[in-house]
Design a protein around this motif. Structure first.
Motif, short mmCIF file in Angstrom:
data_model
loop_
_atom_site.label_atom_id
_atom_site.label_comp_id
_atom_site.label_asym_id
_atom_site.label_seq_id
_atom_site.Cartn_x
_atom_site.Cartn_y
_atom_site.Cartn_z
N ALA A 94 0.82 -1.21 0.00
CA ALA A 94 0.00 0.00 0.00
C ALA A 94 0.85 1.26 0.00
O ALA A 94 0.31 2.37 -0.10
CB ALA A 94 -0.93 0.01 1.21
N ALA A 95 2.16 1.12 0.09
CA ALA A 95 3.06 2.27 0.17
C ALA A 95 3.28 2.91 -1.20
O ALA A 95 3.08 2.28 -2.24
CB ALA A 95 4.41 1.84 0.75
N ILE A 96 3.70 4.18 -1.17
CA ILE A 96 4.09 4.87 -2.39
C ILE A 96 5.33 4.20 -2.96
O ILE A 96 6.24 3.79 -2.23
CB ILE A 96 4.40 6.36 -2.09
N VAL A 97 5.42 4.07 -4.28
CA VAL A 97 6.58 3.44 -4.91
C VAL A 97 7.86 4.19 -4.55
O VAL A 97 7.85 5.41 -4.36
CB VAL A 97 6.42 3.36 -6.44
N ASP A 98 8.95 3.44 -4.44
CA ASP A 98 10.22 4.02 -3.99
C ASP A 98 10.68 5.20 -4.84
O ASP A 98 11.27 6.15 -4.33
CB ASP A 98 11.31 2.95 -3.99
N GLU A 99 10.42 5.15 -6.15
CA GLU A 99 10.89 6.21 -7.04
C GLU A 99 10.26 7.57 -6.71
O GLU A 99 10.83 8.61 -7.05
CB GLU A 99 10.55 5.87 -8.50
N LEU A 100 9.13 7.54 -6.02
CA LEU A 100 8.43 8.78 -5.68
C LEU A 100 8.26 8.94 -4.18
O LEU A 100 7.28 9.52 -3.71
CB LEU A 100 7.05 8.82 -6.35
N SER A 101 9.21 8.45 -3.42
CA SER A 101 9.09 8.53 -1.96
C SER A 101 8.83 9.97 -1.52
O SER A 101 9.55 10.89 -1.94
CB SER A 101 10.38 8.03 -1.30
N PRO A 102 7.80 10.18 -0.71
CA PRO A 102 7.52 11.54 -0.22
C PRO A 102 8.72 12.15 0.48
O PRO A 102 9.46 11.47 1.20
CB PRO A 102 6.36 11.32 0.75
N GLN A 103 8.92 13.44 0.25
CA GLN A 103 10.03 14.18 0.84
C GLN A 103 9.54 15.01 2.02
O GLN A 103 8.34 15.19 2.22
CB GLN A 103 10.65 15.10 -0.22
N ASP A 104 10.48 15.50 2.82
CA ASP A 104 10.11 16.38 3.93
C ASP A 104 9.30 17.55 3.40
O ASP A 104 9.68 18.19 2.41
CB ASP A 104 11.36 16.90 4.63
N GLY A 105 8.20 17.83 4.04
CA GLY A 105 7.33 18.92 3.60
C GLY A 105 6.19 18.48 2.70
O GLY A 105 5.22 19.22 2.52
N ASP A 106 6.29 17.28 2.12
CA ASP A 106 5.19 16.75 1.31
C ASP A 106 4.05 16.30 2.23
O ASP A 106 4.25 16.04 3.42
CB ASP A 106 5.64 15.55 0.47
N ILE A 107 2.87 16.21 1.67
CA ILE A 107 1.69 15.77 2.41
C ILE A 107 1.23 14.43 1.85
O ILE A 107 1.15 14.26 0.63
CB ILE A 107 0.55 16.81 2.28
N VAL A 108 0.92 13.49 2.73
CA VAL A 108 0.37 12.19 2.32
C VAL A 108 -1.02 12.06 2.92
O VAL A 108 -1.18 12.15 4.14
CB VAL A 108 1.27 11.03 2.78
N VAL A 109 -2.00 11.89 2.06
CA VAL A 109 -3.40 11.77 2.49
C VAL A 109 -3.88 10.35 2.20
O VAL A 109 -3.82 9.89 1.05
CB VAL A 109 -4.29 12.79 1.76
N THR A 110 -4.33 9.67 3.23
CA THR A 110 -4.87 8.32 3.06
C THR A 110 -6.38 8.38 3.08
O THR A 110 -6.97 9.07 3.91
CB THR A 110 -4.36 7.39 4.18
N HIS A 111 -7.01 7.69 2.15
CA HIS A 111 -8.47 7.72 2.06
C HIS A 111 -8.99 6.35 1.66
O HIS A 111 -8.21 5.46 1.31
CB HIS A 111 -8.92 8.80 1.07
N GLN A 112 -10.31 6.20 1.69
CA GLN A 112 -10.91 4.90 1.41
C GLN A 112 -11.94 4.93 0.27
O GLN A 112 -12.67 3.97 0.06
CB GLN A 112 -11.61 4.36 2.68
N ARG A 113 -12.02 6.04 -0.44
CA ARG A 113 -12.94 6.14 -1.56
C ARG A 113 -12.17 6.35 -2.86
O ARG A 113 -10.93 6.41 -2.85
CB ARG A 113 -13.95 7.29 -1.34
N VAL A 114 -12.87 6.48 -3.97
CA VAL A 114 -12.19 6.63 -5.26
C VAL A 114 -11.57 8.03 -5.38
O VAL A 114 -10.44 8.18 -5.84
CB VAL A 114 -13.16 6.35 -6.42
N SER A 115 -12.29 9.04 -4.95
CA SER A 115 -11.76 10.41 -4.96
C SER A 115 -10.93 10.67 -3.70
O SER A 115 -11.35 10.32 -2.59
CB SER A 115 -12.90 11.42 -5.02
N GLY A 116 -9.80 11.32 -3.88
CA GLY A 116 -8.95 11.65 -2.74
C GLY A 116 -9.56 12.69 -1.82
O GLY A 116 -9.10 12.86 -0.69
#
Length: 204
Positions: A94-116
């Motif tokens: 379920a993690a973001i692929v390594d090539e696009l690992s979130p950086q400091d200051g980025d926001i990660v939003v987890t959700h359970q529907r089709v739209s973020g």
């Protein structure tokens, strides 16, 4: 095209191992076209330019608690999640692929529907940062990308979809979705976005 980087968020939709890698649960649907379209490297280039210009970088990821007590499978797409036992929060799948690992200051939003935007803090976070424009990339164009873009438009955001930083299960499906999105927002290329960011940086 003009962009104010400080009021723009770059939203990367579902760049998760279970979604876009060949080994992932949905890899048979989406991995081939994601690779062929080069959505990961294109999105990485956009994100690097966005961070340098002072824009907000956001990742939306769909994930569920073990046991799927938070899964509402009214959509066939979501029902498949429970059937396949995938996208469990806290797992590498379920993690973001390594090539696009979130950086400091980025926001990660987890959700359970089709739209973020649905059932998540995404709208609140963006408004708190003064964002009025969203630039959307991701997989799949006709599903979560389109759904997130439609939500953004309904919420009043200027909505931009990057045509060559999205993909679907088949090229014709991708193109059909972009045709619909062109009536609901702006559909442009990554080169257009990069040029707009560079113009703003030079003018600053």
């Amino acid at each position: 095209m003009e962009l104010d980087p400080r009021r723009t968020a770059f939203i990367a939709v579902h760049y998760q191992n279970d979604v876009i890698t060949q080994e992932g649960a949905f890899g048979a649907f989406f991995a081939e076209q994601a690779t062929a379209a080069g959505v990961v490297p294109t999105t990485k280039t956009l994100q690097e330019a966005a961070r340098a210009a002072g824009s907000t970088v956001v990742f939306t990821r769909v994930a569920f608690q073990p046991g799927y007590g938070d899964l509402v499978g009214n959509f066939p797409l979501l029902a498949m999640v429970g059937q396949q036992g995938c996208l469990v929060d806290g797992t590498s799948a379920a993690a973001i692929v390594d090539e696009l690992s979130p950086q400091d200051g980025d926001i990660v939003v987890t959700h359970q529907r089709v739209s973020g935007f649905v059932g998540s803090e995404l709208d609140t976070v963006l408004r708190g940062r003064g964002v009025d424009t969203v630039v959307i990339t991701g997989v799949a164009t006709n599903m979560s990308v389109e759904s997130t873009a439609r939500s953004a438009g309904d919420l009043g955001y200027r909505t931009i979809v990057v045509s060559d930083a999205c993909s679907a299960a088949a090229p014709e499906v991708h193109e059909a979705s972009l045709a619909s999105l062109g009536m609901l927002g702006e559909v442009i290329t990554a080169a257009d976005v990069l040029a707009a960011l560079k113009a703003e940086v030079r003018a600053a």
